[in-house]
Design an enzyme around this catalytic site. Structure first.
Site, mmCIF file in Angstrom:
data_model
loop_
_atom_site.group_PDB
_atom_site.id
_atom_site.type_symbol
_atom_site.label_atom_id
_atom_site.label_comp_id
_atom_site.label_asym_id
_atom_site.label_seq_id
_atom_site.Cartn_x
_atom_site.Cartn_y
_atom_site.Cartn_z
ATOM 1 C CG ASN A 10 42.465 -1.976 20.837
ATOM 2 O OD1 ASN A 10 41.504 -2.040 21.601
ATOM 3 N ND2 ASN A 10 43.718 -2.043 21.262
ATOM 4 C CD1 TRP A 11 37.106 1.074 18.436
ATOM 5 C CD2 TRP A 11 35.075 0.779 19.346
ATOM 6 N NE1 TRP A 11 36.183 1.049 17.410
ATOM 7 C CE2 TRP A 11 34.931 0.867 17.940
ATOM 8 C CE3 TRP A 11 33.933 0.585 20.125
ATOM 9 C CZ2 TRP A 11 33.688 0.773 17.304
ATOM 10 C CZ3 TRP A 11 32.693 0.492 19.495
ATOM 11 C CH2 TRP A 11 32.582 0.591 18.095
ATOM 12 C CE LYS A 12 44.923 1.517 21.981
ATOM 13 N NZ LYS A 12 46.298 1.926 22.150
ATOM 14 C CG HIS A 96 47.339 -4.178 22.933
ATOM 15 N ND1 HIS A 96 47.944 -3.131 23.595
ATOM 16 C CD2 HIS A 96 46.942 -3.690 21.729
ATOM 17 C CE1 HIS A 96 47.895 -2.047 22.818
ATOM 18 N NE2 HIS A 96 47.292 -2.359 21.686
ATOM 19 C CD GLU A 98 47.557 0.299 25.044
ATOM 20 O OE1 GLU A 98 46.377 -0.055 25.138
ATOM 21 O OE2 GLU A 98 47.958 1.128 24.198
ATOM 22 C CD GLU A 168 49.215 -3.409 17.884
ATOM 23 O OE1 GLU A 168 48.536 -2.605 17.256
ATOM 24 O OE2 GLU A 168 49.023 -3.681 19.076
ATOM 25 N N GLY A 174 50.248 4.793 19.751
ATOM 26 C CA GLY A 174 49.721 5.999 20.375
ATOM 27 C C GLY A 174 50.711 7.156 20.413
ATOM 28 C CB SER A 214 50.956 5.942 14.858
ATOM 29 O OG SER A 214 51.160 6.192 16.242
ATOM 30 N N GLY A 235 44.325 1.865 16.671
ATOM 31 C CA GLY A 235 43.837 2.335 17.965
ATOM 32 C C GLY A 235 43.138 3.675 17.816
ATOM 33 N N GLY A 236 43.872 4.750 18.053
ATOM 34 C CA GLY A 236 43.297 6.101 18.078
ATOM 35 C C GLY A 236 42.423 6.428 16.878
HETATM 36 C C1 PEP Z 1 46.871 -0.252 19.291
HETATM 37 O O1 PEP Z 1 46.473 0.063 20.383
HETATM 38 O O2 PEP Z 1 46.851 -1.442 18.962
HETATM 39 C C2 PEP Z 1 47.367 0.807 18.407
HETATM 40 C C3 PEP Z 1 48.006 0.438 17.349
HETATM 41 O O3 PEP Z 1 47.125 2.111 18.784
HETATM 42 P P1 PEP Z 1 47.383 3.426 17.879
HETATM 43 O O4 PEP Z 1 46.833 3.153 16.510
HETATM 44 O O5 PEP Z 1 46.678 4.515 18.580
HETATM 45 O O6 PEP Z 1 48.869 3.628 17.819
#
Ligand code: PEP
Length: 251
Positions: A10-12, A96, A98, A168, A174, A214, A235-236
């Site tokens: 997920n590049w957000k 999600h 967010e 999640e 994050g 993470s 994500g990151g």
């Molecule tokens: C996400 O945004 O779905 C996520 C899991 O982010 P991260 O891996 O950065 O925690």
């Protein structure tokens, strides 16, 4: 039954067009012909068409990070599942945390989005997760059960077959804090049990349940060794070609 693992990035709201194309190219080089695992990348809307073109001819799936529940009309700023399908986008991240926390999406909206995506042939990656407050108050399981049941209201067994659920925990997104493999497996097992009760065992067994929060090269192998963890939503670490490659190549 064996479920083919899915590693999803997920590049957000990151990467301009040229950077998105560059990163998509590295993913194609890493696993563009993989047959033992599925790979998905979810760029921002501005790069979707270009990333679809970049991965064409490979086995990489492209997802949207959000989708409207409407088909078309006066809905300024929205993108419909029909438009995504037309672009060659095969999946959409829905619910999600967010979107839930920052943009006010509730279980009802998420349910409508799931139906819209399914109706347009887009595979939803349906996200659920508890906050730190929920966990500390002992409410994790009930929060997850409510999100799951309300999100899937009126989704038929046929529609659920092959769908993707992502657990999640919000406190792990994050933050660098990951659920331990035991914590994650416990929740994934619980969710599969709920799906078995809501549908049937043979249907619940087809649903891939991803862990997200993470995920990084250092923890992917342990997570993927758990029986009910069928992949990761990253994500990151998905923004870094080397890290994402190591996650894709989990052992
Ligand atoms: C996400 O945004 O779905 C996520 C899991 O982010 P991260 O891996 O950065 O925690």
């Amino acid at each position: 039954m064996s479920r083919r693992p899915l590693i999803a990035g997920n590049w957000k709201m990151h990467l301009t067009l040229s950077k998105a194309i560059e990163l998509a190219q590295t993913v194609v080089t890493t696993c563009g012909k993989c047959t033992d695992r599925d790979i998905m990348i979810a760029p921002p809307f501005t790069s979707l068409a270009a990333v679809v073109a970049t991965v064409r001819g490979s086995s990489i799936h492209v997802a949207a990070q959000n989708v409207s529940w409407e088909k078309e009309g006066a809905f300024t700023g929205e993108i419909s599942p029909i438009m995504l399908n037309d672009l060659g986008v095969s999946m959409a991240i829905i619910g999600h945390s967010e979107r839930r926390q920052l943009f006010g999406e509730d279980n009802d909206m998420i349910n409508r989005k799931l139906h819209a995506a399914l109706g347009a042939g887009i595979t939803p990656i349906f996200c659920i997760g508890e906050t730190l407050d929920d966990r500390e108050a002992g409410g994790t399981l009930s929060v997850l059960e409510t999100q799951l049941r309300k999100g899937l209201e009126h989704v038929t067994p046929k529609q659920l077959t092959g769908a993707v659920l992502a657990y999640e925990p919000v406190w792990a997104i994050g933050t660098g804090k990951t659920a331990s493999k035991e914590q994650a497996q416990e929740i994934h097992g619980f969710l599969r049990g709920l799906l078995t009760g809501m549908y049937e065992k043979n249907i619940a067994e087809t649903v891939r349940i991803l862990y997200g929060g993470s995920v990084k090269p250092e923890n992917i192998d342990d997570l993927m060794a758990q029986p009910d963890i069928d992949g990761a939503l990253v994500g990151g670490a998905a923004l870094n070609a080397e890290s994402f490659e190591r996650i894709i190549r989990f052992r």
